[in-house]
Design a protein around this motif. Structure first.
Motif, PDB file in Angstrom:
ATOM      1  N   VAL A   1       8.233  -9.543  -4.406  1.00 15.77           N
ATOM      2  CA  VAL A   1       8.826  -7.248  -4.246  1.00 15.77           C
ATOM      3  C   VAL A   1       7.510  -6.633  -3.913  1.00 15.77           C
ATOM      4  CG1 VAL A   1      10.078  -5.941  -6.039  1.00 15.77           C
ATOM      5  CG2 VAL A   1      11.118  -8.144  -5.953  1.00 15.77           C
ATOM      6  N   SER A   2       6.726  -7.007  -4.917  1.00 15.32           N
ATOM      7  CA  SER A   2       5.824  -5.601  -5.063  1.00 15.32           C
ATOM      8  C   SER A   2       5.001  -5.473  -3.398  1.00 15.32           C
ATOM      9  CB  SER A   2       4.698  -6.332  -5.928  1.00 15.32           C
ATOM     10  OG  SER A   2       5.060  -5.609  -6.761  1.00 15.32           O
TER      11      SER A   2
ATOM     12  N   GLY B   1       1.216  -1.371  -0.229  1.00 14.78           N
ATOM     13  CA  GLY B   1      -0.059  -0.355  -0.492  1.00 14.78           C
ATOM     14  C   GLY B   1       0.489   1.734  -0.112  1.00 14.78           C
ATOM     15  N   LEU B   2       1.885   1.022   1.252  1.00 19.10           N
ATOM     16  CA  LEU B   2       2.780   2.318   0.429  1.00 19.10           C
ATOM     17  C   LEU B   2       3.995   2.591  -0.542  1.00 19.10           C
ATOM     18  CD1 LEU B   2       5.181   1.941   4.409  1.00 19.10           C
ATOM     19  CD2 LEU B   2       2.790   3.681   3.395  1.00 19.10           C
ATOM     20  N   ALA B   3       4.024   1.455  -1.133  1.00 20.08           N
ATOM     21  CA  ALA B   3       4.694   1.535  -2.726  1.00 20.08           C
ATOM     22  C   ALA B   3       3.781   1.695  -3.811  1.00 20.08           C
ATOM     23  CB  ALA B   3       4.761   0.335  -2.647  1.00 20.08           C
TER      24      ALA B   3
ATOM     25  N   PRO C   1      -2.770  -3.314 -12.462  1.00 19.38           N
ATOM     26  CA  PRO C   1      -1.610  -2.845 -13.248  1.00 19.38           C
ATOM     27  C   PRO C   1      -1.051  -2.170 -12.592  1.00 19.38           C
ATOM     28  CG  PRO C   1      -3.221  -0.843 -13.588  1.00 19.38           C
ATOM     29  CD  PRO C   1      -3.946  -2.130 -13.091  1.00 19.38           C
ATOM     30  N   GLU C   2      -1.088  -1.652 -10.779  1.00 18.25           N
ATOM     31  CA  GLU C   2       0.001  -1.180 -10.302  1.00 18.25           C
ATOM     32  C   GLU C   2       1.223  -2.268 -10.067  1.00 18.25           C
ATOM     33  OE1 GLU C   2      -3.308   1.789  -9.558  1.00 18.25           O
ATOM     34  OE2 GLU C   2      -3.309  -0.171 -10.449  1.00 18.25           O
ATOM     35  N   LEU C   3       0.448  -3.462 -10.150  1.00 18.40           N
ATOM     36  CA  LEU C   3       1.581  -4.016  -9.485  1.00 18.40           C
ATOM     37  C   LEU C   3       2.897  -4.814 -10.568  1.00 18.40           C
ATOM     38  CD1 LEU C   3      -0.963  -7.285  -8.305  1.00 18.40           C
ATOM     39  CD2 LEU C   3       0.724  -5.471  -6.759  1.00 18.40           C
TER      40      LEU C   3
ATOM     41  N   HIS D   1       4.787   5.799  -5.644  1.00 18.17           N
ATOM     42  CA  HIS D   1       5.349   5.192  -7.486  1.00 18.17           C
ATOM     43  C   HIS D   1       3.834   5.370  -7.899  1.00 18.17           C
ATOM     44  CE1 HIS D   1       9.267   4.274  -4.510  1.00 18.17           C
ATOM     45  NE2 HIS D   1       7.981   3.227  -4.325  1.00 18.17           N
ATOM     46  N   CYS D   2       3.293   4.781  -7.519  1.00 15.17           N
ATOM     47  CA  CYS D   2       2.122   4.549  -8.883  1.00 15.17           C
ATOM     48  C   CYS D   2       1.560   6.026  -9.315  1.00 15.17           C
ATOM     49  CB  CYS D   2       1.371   4.036  -8.485  1.00 15.17           C
ATOM     50  SG  CYS D   2       1.522   2.049  -8.776  1.00 15.17           S
TER      51      CYS D   2
END
Length: 367
Positions: free
Chosen positions: A280-281, A49-51, A313-315, A55-56
């Motif tokens: 990773v994600s 969720g933070l990522a 697509p975020e992933l 980044h998105c």
């Protein structure tokens, strides 16, 4: 497509959802949990969720760390197709190897993924999906004709590899030997009478060995996944006797928290390769450490990139971005400490991000 000379091959991923998503549906695709979050919390309260927010959000025209409500509102304002185009372009992936064996009707097809992402796409055939779709042909066909059915399915979809989810259905502590015909017939007959998904280890092994006969790279889900998995039965070293018995390329997917064990197997068996894809994600800010640990022992000719992106697509973006950053930071430390030079860094990066996948799967990213 990539904007630089680096070729990125996502050697294990899935299609994207076709529709806009409400908050509940989005959050369920952003977790491996199969239940709603605890009362008063959100699945955004997590490393992934933070990522997503860090980044998105900027790719969708929002400031970094945008609040979840604002992020989802912007997502629906743009529409799922535009969100997919932006995030896939930012991911910079050149080729998808797509597993279409799970919820295929809900996701974009390989042809649709090619169009929306301007990315070359190949298919990976899921063994258990083909086995279950062959049930109508009866027990004798499953015992005697499943290999031909699998070969025909791979030819039809022009598959470049196979995937097994025996980790979910049984565990990686399966008997390594090819089952006999009588065993397969008895197991097939029992399954056809009981119905449901295939969980019998004899049938799962039968599918594996039919896959081995085709000679294609054989992917295994390993380690971290949804609650169907009993994690301690997903240590890839439990497969050691099977690995010794076959010569086809064995591709260990995700592997966390067994990525060091996967690295050991890749170091000592010439046909074993692995990635830390899904981890990773979902480790987000800690992804660099996971990537560094995966590089401790394994030859860098055995490490691959995957996102295991499913639905969102975020992933894809997070998988690619965090992997590139983590690999670059690891290699920069090696260079600072005098272990490698700039040419080594460039070669290792090229191999791990795409070159190894192109070699093992026999691919041409431009063909």
């Amino acid at each position: 497509m990539s904007t630089d000379s680096l070729v990125m091959v996502d050697h294990h991923c899935h299609g994207l959802v076709r529709t806009d998503l409400g908050r509940e549906d989005f959050e369920q695709l952003a977790t491996e949990a199969t239940t709603p979050p605890a009362p008063g919390t959100s699945h955004f309260d997590s490393p992934v969720g933070l990522a997503i927010r860090a980044h998105c959000a900027p790719v969708l025209g929002l400031p970094p760390h945008a609040a979840p409500g604002g992020y989802l509102a912007r997502r629906n304002e743009l529409g799922c197709a535009e969100v997919a185009r932006r995030l896939l372009a930012a991911a910079g992936i050149d080729m998808f190897l797509l597993d279409c064996g799970f919820r295929a009707a809900d996701l974009l097809t390989p042809a649709e993924m090619e169009r929306i992402g301007d990315v070359s796409t190949r298919e990976i055939t899921r063994l258990e999906a083909v086995l279950e779709s062959s049930a109508w042909e009866g027990a004798e066909h499953l015992a005697d004709g499943f290999g031909a059915t699998l070969a025909a399915e791979c030819a039809k979809s022009r598959s470049v590899g196979l995937k097994s989810i025996i980790a979910y259905r049984h565990g990686l502590d399966f008997a390594p030997a090819r089952p006999g015909r009588r065993e397969v017939l008895a197991a097939a007959d029992a399954w056809l009478h009981a119905g449901g998904r295939v969980e019998d280890p004899v049938l799962l092994r039968h599918a594996l060995w039919c896959g081995v006969d085709l000679g294609l790279p054989l992917q295994f889900h390993v380690g971290y996944g949804d609650p169907d998995i009993v994690l301690y039965r997903n240590d890839p070293t439990l497969m050691t006797e099977f690995i010794r018995a076959v010569s086809v390329p064995i591709m260990l997917l995700h592997c966390y928290p067994y990525h060091r064990e996967a690295g050991y197997l890749a170091a000592v068996y010439p046909h074993v390769h692995f990635d830390v894809g899904l981890a990773v994600s979902f480790t987000g800010p800690s992804a660099e450490r996971v990537i560094a640990e995966s590089m401790e022992l394994a030859p860098y000719t055995k490490v691959l990139f995957s996102s295991d992106a499913f639905g969102l697509p975020e992933l894809y973006l997070l998988g690619s971005l965090l992997f590139r950053r983590g690999l670059a930071a690891t290699l920069a430390r090696w260079q600072d400490d005098g272990h490698v030079d700039a040419a080594d860094v460039a070669r290792i990066t090229s191999l791990v991000c795409g070159g190894n996948a192109l070699r093992v799967y026999g691919l041409d990213v431009h063909g």
